[in-house]
Design an enzyme around this catalytic site. Sequence first.
Site, mmCIF file in Angstrom:
data_model
loop_
_atom_site.group_PDB
_atom_site.id
_atom_site.type_symbol
_atom_site.label_atom_id
_atom_site.label_comp_id
_atom_site.label_asym_id
_atom_site.label_seq_id
_atom_site.Cartn_x
_atom_site.Cartn_y
_atom_site.Cartn_z
ATOM 1 N N ALA A 164 0.867 -1.203 0.147
ATOM 2 C CA ALA A 164 0.049 0.037 -0.138
ATOM 3 C C ALA A 164 0.905 1.381 0.007
ATOM 4 C CB ALA A 164 -0.928 -0.035 1.180
ATOM 5 N N GLU A 183 10.044 3.606 7.020
ATOM 6 C CA GLU A 183 9.837 2.117 7.312
ATOM 7 C C GLU A 183 10.688 1.745 8.523
ATOM 8 O OE1 GLU A 183 7.813 -0.592 6.330
ATOM 9 O OE2 GLU A 183 9.030 -1.386 7.977
ATOM 10 N N ASN A 191 4.054 -7.179 5.730
ATOM 11 C CA ASN A 191 3.197 -8.443 5.480
ATOM 12 C C ASN A 191 3.097 -8.839 4.079
ATOM 13 O OD1 ASN A 191 2.742 -9.275 8.036
ATOM 14 N ND2 ASN A 191 0.638 -8.269 8.240
ATOM 15 N N GLY A 197 1.374 -12.901 -3.002
ATOM 16 C CA GLY A 197 1.432 -11.739 -4.079
ATOM 17 C C GLY A 197 0.313 -11.856 -5.043
ATOM 18 N N HIS A 383 -6.018 -17.410 8.949
ATOM 19 C CA HIS A 383 -5.815 -18.252 7.654
ATOM 20 C C HIS A 383 -6.086 -19.771 8.015
ATOM 21 C CE1 HIS A 383 -4.077 -19.681 3.954
ATOM 22 N NE2 HIS A 383 -4.312 -18.618 3.577
ATOM 23 N N GLU A 396 -3.467 -20.131 -0.470
ATOM 24 C CA GLU A 396 -4.972 -20.510 -0.819
ATOM 25 C C GLU A 396 -4.707 -21.222 -2.148
ATOM 26 O OE1 GLU A 396 -6.677 -17.440 0.592
ATOM 27 O OE2 GLU A 396 -7.972 -19.014 1.593
ATOM 28 N N ARG A 399 -5.005 -24.817 -2.556
ATOM 29 C CA ARG A 399 -6.414 -25.537 -2.505
ATOM 30 C C ARG A 399 -7.142 -24.915 -3.833
ATOM 31 N NH1 ARG A 399 -8.797 -22.862 2.077
ATOM 32 N NH2 ARG A 399 -6.720 -21.736 2.388
ATOM 33 N N ARG A 420 -12.565 -17.983 3.925
ATOM 34 C CA ARG A 420 -11.517 -18.762 5.079
ATOM 35 C C ARG A 420 -12.290 -18.816 6.425
ATOM 36 N NH1 ARG A 420 -6.817 -14.291 3.455
ATOM 37 N NH2 ARG A 420 -5.902 -15.600 1.870
ATOM 38 N N HIS A 523 -3.792 -14.028 10.810
ATOM 39 C CA HIS A 523 -3.556 -13.574 9.458
ATOM 40 C C HIS A 523 -3.792 -12.181 8.897
ATOM 41 C CE1 HIS A 523 -2.128 -14.290 5.247
ATOM 42 N NE2 HIS A 523 -3.475 -14.011 4.652
ATOM 43 N N HIS A 524 -5.017 -11.761 9.043
ATOM 44 C CA HIS A 524 -5.221 -10.585 8.701
ATOM 45 C C HIS A 524 -6.148 -9.554 9.563
ATOM 46 C CE1 HIS A 524 -5.780 -7.677 5.304
ATOM 47 N NE2 HIS A 524 -7.025 -7.205 5.820
ATOM 48 N N GLU A 553 -3.952 -2.478 5.064
ATOM 49 C CA GLU A 553 -4.450 -3.243 5.941
ATOM 50 C C GLU A 553 -4.794 -2.296 7.353
ATOM 51 O OE1 GLU A 553 -2.198 -6.667 6.801
ATOM 52 O OE2 GLU A 553 -3.768 -7.188 8.491
ATOM 53 N N ARG A 563 -12.011 -11.560 5.137
ATOM 54 C CA ARG A 563 -11.688 -10.782 4.037
ATOM 55 C C ARG A 563 -11.470 -11.950 2.979
ATOM 56 N NH1 ARG A 563 -6.756 -11.271 1.905
ATOM 57 N NH2 ARG A 563 -5.418 -11.746 3.452
ATOM 58 N N GLY A 566 -6.943 -13.216 -1.506
ATOM 59 C CA GLY A 566 -6.608 -12.369 -3.049
ATOM 60 C C GLY A 566 -7.005 -11.142 -2.795
ATOM 61 N N ILE A 569 -4.080 -7.783 -1.421
ATOM 62 C CA ILE A 569 -3.134 -6.897 -2.535
ATOM 63 C C ILE A 569 -4.083 -6.245 -3.047
ATOM 64 C CG2 ILE A 569 -1.186 -7.219 -3.972
ATOM 65 C CD1 ILE A 569 -0.404 -8.510 -1.644
HETATM 66 P P1 ADP Z 1 -0.023 -3.097 3.479
HETATM 67 O O1 ADP Z 1 -0.278 -4.759 2.982
HETATM 68 O O2 ADP Z 1 -1.231 -2.561 4.044
HETATM 69 O O3 ADP Z 1 0.968 -2.609 2.761
HETATM 70 P P2 ADP Z 1 2.241 -4.187 4.997
HETATM 71 O O4 ADP Z 1 2.073 -5.038 6.266
HETATM 72 O O5 ADP Z 1 2.609 -4.847 3.864
HETATM 73 O O6 ADP Z 1 0.842 -3.575 4.862
HETATM 74 O O7 ADP Z 1 3.069 -3.013 5.285
HETATM 75 C C1 ADP Z 1 2.848 -2.250 6.344
HETATM 76 C C2 ADP Z 1 4.403 -1.604 6.570
HETATM 77 O O8 ADP Z 1 4.519 -0.352 7.731
HETATM 78 C C3 ADP Z 1 5.551 -2.616 7.108
HETATM 79 O O9 ADP Z 1 6.481 -2.669 6.596
HETATM 80 C C4 ADP Z 1 5.535 -2.045 8.484
HETATM 81 O O10 ADP Z 1 6.925 -2.526 9.173
HETATM 82 C C5 ADP Z 1 5.810 -0.390 8.587
HETATM 83 N N1 ADP Z 1 5.273 0.158 9.564
HETATM 84 C C6 ADP Z 1 4.412 -0.330 10.917
HETATM 85 N N2 ADP Z 1 4.249 0.665 11.683
HETATM 86 C C7 ADP Z 1 5.135 1.545 11.288
HETATM 87 C C8 ADP Z 1 5.684 3.005 12.056
HETATM 88 N N3 ADP Z 1 5.374 3.057 13.063
HETATM 89 N N4 ADP Z 1 6.535 3.501 11.360
HETATM 90 C C9 ADP Z 1 7.019 3.397 9.887
HETATM 91 N N5 ADP Z 1 6.747 2.134 9.279
HETATM 92 C C10 ADP Z 1 5.614 1.318 9.992
#
Ligand code: ADP
Length: 589
Positions: A164, A183, A191, A197, A383, A396, A399, A420, A523-524, A553, A563, A566, A569
Amino acid sequence: MKDLKKFLAILISTLLVLSMAGCSSPTDNKQPELPEETPAVEQTGMKPGKYTAAFRGYKSDVKVETEVDSEKIISVKVVEHKETDGIGTHAVDRLPKSIVDNQSVKVDTISGATTTSYAIINAVTDALKQSGADMKKFELGPSTPTPKDVTLDTDIVVIGAGAAGLSAALEARRNGAEVIVVEKMDITGGNTIRSSGAFNVAGHKLQIEADKGRKDVEDFIKFTMTGGHDMNDPDLVRYMIENSAGIVDWITEVGFEARIGETYQSFTVPGYAPGLIIGLQEYFEEQGGTVMLSTKATEIILKDGSAAGIIAEGADGGKVTINADAVIIAAGGYGANLDWIAELDPNLKGFVTNNHPGATGDGIVMAQAVGAAVRDLNEIQTHPTVHVPTATMMTEGCRNAGGILVNTSGKRFTNEVNYRDIVSEAILSQDQGFAYLIINQEIVDSNGNIQGYYDIGVLQKFDTIADLAKFMSVEENVLQETMDKWNKAVAEENDPEFESKFSWIRDLSVGPWYSVAVSPGIHHTMGGIVINTNAEVISTEGQVIPGLFACGEVTGGVHGGNRVGGNAILDCLVFGKTAGEKSASYVNK
Ligand code: ADP
């Protein structure tokens, strides 16, 4: 060196005195010349050379070559590995340098890639021991940096580098904005990078041409709403699915080759989830975007009721202030915050999670602190097919491609491709609350993610049904009967027992077969920040908070109470792109 020479000089003169006094000692009266260089052995005990050692990483053995001279580590090279792109590969790229720079094996591991990190550290430790090194010398911790406070200015700051956040960042950048992504982990991907993917699409021209999969947008909207127990925000669902075909074209436009997936309902990009994350980050950085790793956002700055930046904790522990005209929260869910989950839904106390350790819900907490509304926080999805000891999710795709679930009596007990929550419930109601997932070679060969489960030792392989039955501790004839019934159902496209509906699935008549014991795992998290179809954050008063956007998320409402596999993402890509586009036009105003 000086001290050593002094010590040797004293020692020699003492011996000379002793020898003159008639004691048994060296008899040479000549003062020996002190060597220019003291022999290596006397310094560290290290024998110069190259030493190799291999330790098990996440997916493979990680073979490391360590070169030393008599005093220090000269180089560390990972010479062989098959670790996951975008996760373990970061440890492979960064740890060797860190070990050499610090002359220590007590370096920080890469958060999110700890298994690979430890494989490298263990291999270097082994090599040093082979060389005869005094390990005390190489076990000093790295020096801690002095924290520095920094202030940066940009147009848009994005919190979180999952699908996202990176989609939002890339699209905002494509629309001309200056963008910084923070990050908190040492690697990107959250996640997302641990997922299959795959993203669902309805009504794309490739599906219509192939006359397969989800051709009808309205049908898929209905499927998603029913799957979410009709608790979803219907506007968000409609927006996401109506934009699903377009997102395939966007993915292609930004540089990927989006391709139709195994079952025609979902699409993937080459390299699956790691390919997606690496690609999004590379395209974003190529266009001048900045990703700051190990930088944890702690607060959203609000000025006159509008978002105006963030405060974060920098990699060195210093305070990072990023002033921005818009903030996009894309910090993911809270599936790794097990205490919070147990509080929200006590039935889930003690469940394992397959979430990455950074999924702690920070984005939701920060948003609430500036007045954002949240919803459905107690809607947490398990999940159905998780290998509990390693918390590995069996996609998934297993299956959907024709894998079956069999209980400890050797029988199927559910429609494997149902929603799920229904499949999870069915597994939990079996004897001992688990089931065996059975697939075959053809399914393993069809999907790189599934091959990966075999590589990490989670899937077990069997040449005969007899061996498989033995593994599952079930009667061979009972299992054979289950398999025969299933193969017949596939051939006739009719599953009278459980009404499995997918007509393009494979049968399981040809081995080798693969199996793993599975149980549901967290899972979610469906709950989160309330947004509208512009990805704008809505306040507890029902108003848009100017300059504040959220996607992925971290938001609530898209998936309701459950959810659909699929759709995560897809959610990230559609609302990420929207958040990027809308925030860029907001700052350009
Ligand atoms: P989405 O599927 O919504 O993109 P992800 O779990 O794939 O969610 O990605 C969310 C990202 O945000 C992760 O890499 C996580 O480490 C990062 N994150 C969570 N909390 C913080 C924060 N406080 N500051 C910076 N990054 C963060």
